[in-house]
Design a protein around this motif. Structure first.
Motif, PDB file in Angstrom:
ATOM      1  N   PHE A   1       0.827  -1.200   0.000  1.00 56.06           N
ATOM      2  CA  PHE A   1       0.000   0.000   0.000  1.00 56.06           C
ATOM      3  C   PHE A   1       0.863   1.252   0.000  1.00 56.06           C
ATOM      4  CE2 PHE A   1      -2.551  -3.297   1.774  1.00 56.06           C
ATOM      5  CZ  PHE A   1      -3.868  -2.963   1.540  1.00 56.06           C
ATOM      6  N   CYS A   2       0.235   2.387  -0.290  1.00 57.10           N
ATOM      7  CA  CYS A   2       0.858   3.687  -0.046  1.00 57.10           C
ATOM      8  C   CYS A   2       0.658   3.990   1.435  1.00 57.10           C
ATOM      9  CB  CYS A   2       0.196   4.775  -0.886  1.00 57.10           C
ATOM     10  SG  CYS A   2       0.671   6.451  -0.403  1.00 57.10           S
ATOM     11  N   GLU A   3       1.739   4.354   2.103  1.00 57.54           N
ATOM     12  CA  GLU A   3       1.639   4.649   3.535  1.00 57.54           C
ATOM     13  C   GLU A   3       0.766   5.869   3.813  1.00 57.54           C
ATOM     14  OE1 GLU A   3       4.580   4.491   7.311  1.00 57.54           O
ATOM     15  OE2 GLU A   3       5.374   5.515   5.534  1.00 57.54           O
ATOM     16  N   HIS A   4       0.738   6.817   2.887  1.00 58.28           N
ATOM     17  CA  HIS A   4      -0.005   8.050   3.121  1.00 58.28           C
ATOM     18  C   HIS A   4      -1.507   7.903   2.850  1.00 58.28           C
ATOM     19  CE1 HIS A   4      -0.615  12.320   3.640  1.00 58.28           C
ATOM     20  NE2 HIS A   4      -1.288  12.329   2.491  1.00 58.28           N
ATOM     21  N   CYS A   5      -1.873   7.493   1.623  1.00 62.35           N
ATOM     22  CA  CYS A   5      -3.301   7.441   1.272  1.00 62.35           C
ATOM     23  C   CYS A   5      -3.929   6.065   1.471  1.00 62.35           C
ATOM     24  CB  CYS A   5      -3.523   7.932  -0.146  1.00 62.35           C
ATOM     25  SG  CYS A   5      -2.877   6.856  -1.452  1.00 62.35           S
ATOM     26  N   LYS A   6      -3.095   5.068   1.758  1.00 60.79           N
ATOM     27  CA  LYS A   6      -3.544   3.694   2.034  1.00 60.79           C
ATOM     28  C   LYS A   6      -4.079   2.952   0.819  1.00 60.79           C
ATOM     29  CE  LYS A   6      -2.693   4.695   6.340  1.00 60.79           C
ATOM     30  NZ  LYS A   6      -1.307   4.840   6.663  1.00 60.79           N
ATOM     31  N   SER A   7      -3.813   3.457  -0.385  1.00 65.28           N
ATOM     32  CA  SER A   7      -4.244   2.753  -1.601  1.00 65.28           C
ATOM     33  C   SER A   7      -3.541   1.403  -1.694  1.00 65.28           C
ATOM     34  CB  SER A   7      -3.884   3.564  -2.851  1.00 65.28           C
ATOM     35  OG  SER A   7      -4.564   4.783  -2.884  1.00 65.28           O
ATOM     36  N   TRP A   8      -4.310   0.367  -1.996  1.00 56.91           N
ATOM     37  CA  TRP A   8      -3.771  -0.976  -2.190  1.00 56.91           C
ATOM     38  C   TRP A   8      -3.265  -1.057  -3.616  1.00 56.91           C
ATOM     39  CZ3 TRP A   8      -7.329  -5.873  -2.348  1.00 56.91           C
ATOM     40  CH2 TRP A   8      -6.538  -7.029  -2.409  1.00 56.91           C
ATOM     41  N   LEU A   9      -1.971  -1.289  -3.787  1.00 55.91           N
ATOM     42  CA  LEU A   9      -1.331  -1.211  -5.090  1.00 55.91           C
ATOM     43  C   LEU A   9      -1.065  -2.558  -5.742  1.00 55.91           C
ATOM     44  CD1 LEU A   9       1.199   1.544  -4.069  1.00 55.91           C
ATOM     45  CD2 LEU A   9      -0.903   1.836  -5.403  1.00 55.91           C
ATOM     46  N   PHE A  10      -0.453  -3.470  -4.988  1.00 56.61           N
ATOM     47  CA  PHE A  10      -0.084  -4.760  -5.564  1.00 56.61           C
ATOM     48  C   PHE A  10       0.093  -5.789  -4.465  1.00 56.61           C
ATOM     49  CE2 PHE A  10       3.845  -2.427  -4.904  1.00 56.61           C
ATOM     50  CZ  PHE A  10       4.731  -3.353  -4.388  1.00 56.61           C
ATOM     51  N   THR A  11       0.162  -7.049  -4.897  1.00 55.54           N
ATOM     52  CA  THR A  11       0.323  -8.186  -3.999  1.00 55.54           C
ATOM     53  C   THR A  11       1.432  -9.074  -4.537  1.00 55.54           C
ATOM     54  OG1 THR A  11      -2.016  -8.140  -3.421  1.00 55.54           O
ATOM     55  CG2 THR A  11      -0.857 -10.225  -3.033  1.00 55.54           C
ATOM     56  N   ARG A  12       2.209  -9.601  -3.642  1.00 54.48           N
ATOM     57  CA  ARG A  12       3.181 -10.645  -3.986  1.00 54.48           C
ATOM     58  C   ARG A  12       2.589 -11.942  -3.433  1.00 54.48           C
ATOM     59  NH1 ARG A  12       7.676  -8.706  -6.681  1.00 54.48           N
ATOM     60  NH2 ARG A  12       8.102  -6.541  -6.233  1.00 54.48           N
ATOM     61  N   PRO A  13       1.973 -12.763  -4.317  1.00 53.97           N
ATOM     62  CA  PRO A  13       1.225 -13.938  -3.862  1.00 53.97           C
ATOM     63  C   PRO A  13       2.111 -15.106  -3.409  1.00 53.97           C
ATOM     64  CG  PRO A  13       0.743 -13.441  -6.181  1.00 53.97           C
ATOM     65  CD  PRO A  13       1.847 -12.547  -5.744  1.00 53.97           C
ATOM     66  N   GLU A  14       1.665 -15.763  -2.378  1.00 49.54           N
ATOM     67  CA  GLU A  14       2.342 -16.962  -1.869  1.00 49.54           C
ATOM     68  C   GLU A  14       2.398 -18.016  -2.963  1.00 49.54           C
ATOM     69  OE1 GLU A  14       1.861 -20.292   1.673  1.00 49.54           O
ATOM     70  OE2 GLU A  14       0.283 -18.824   1.379  1.00 49.54           O
ATOM     71  N   GLY A  15       3.567 -18.631  -3.124  1.00 48.64           N
ATOM     72  CA  GLY A  15       3.736 -19.712  -4.087  1.00 48.64           C
ATOM     73  C   GLY A  15       3.931 -19.247  -5.518  1.00 48.64           C
TER      74      GLY A  15
END
Length: 157
Positions: free
Chosen positions: A79-93
């Motif tokens: 996320f962005c620490e300031h606005c909390k927008s969820w940007l990307f995920t590094r998925p397990e596996g």
């Protein structure tokens, strides 16, 4: 790859709502997805999250420092620490990939979700029209079939 071929490769920039974190992806998504899990519902305040799976080497943060939020374990949400927008995920596996929230791209993807995950937690009215549905997250080995099937669906158009 020649300079002309390299310049012809598609690049798309994206970023958070406030603009403090920016990123770039090169090439096309390998597959598009919608996740119906209750975690995604809560993090997006919507029925599901939308994403595109990209090779890790095709992704770069170009400005700012994303922070962990949501899941902090083997699967990590950034996320962005300031606005909390969820940007990307590094998925397990799937360490060789980054799952980017397609709505955070400056030119959001027009391709609908090709597969949907966690349908066992889906809201009863939430439908995506995805070609493949999974009650949970598909096993990592299934992406060896899903990625070529997505490319074929785009080519046949």
């Amino acid at each position: 790859m020649s300079d002309a071929a390299a310049s012809a490769v598609k690049t798309v920039d994206g970023g958070c709502r406030c603009g403090r974190v920016r990123f770039r992806v090169t090439g096309d998504a390998l597959v598009t997805m919608a996740c119906h899990c209750t975690g995604c519902q809560r993090m997006t305040a919507s029925a599901y999250s939308l994403s595109g799976l990209y090779p890790a080497e095709a992704f770069a943060v170009t400005q700012g420092e994303p922070v962990l939020g949501g899941l902090h374990g083997a699967t990590r949400h950034f996320f962005c620490e300031h606005c909390k927008s969820w940007l990307f995920t590094r998925p397990e596996g799937l360490d060789a990939f980054v799952n980017i929230r397609t709505t955070m791209l400056d030119a959001p993807m027009s391709a609908p979700p090709f597969l949907e995950t966690w349908t066992e937690e889906a809201l009863p009215w939430a439908e995506t029209g995805a070609s493949y549905s999974y009650p949970k997250f598909p096993p990592p080995e299934s992406f060896g079939t899903l990625i070529p099937a997505y490319a074929e669906s785009l080519a046949s158009g």
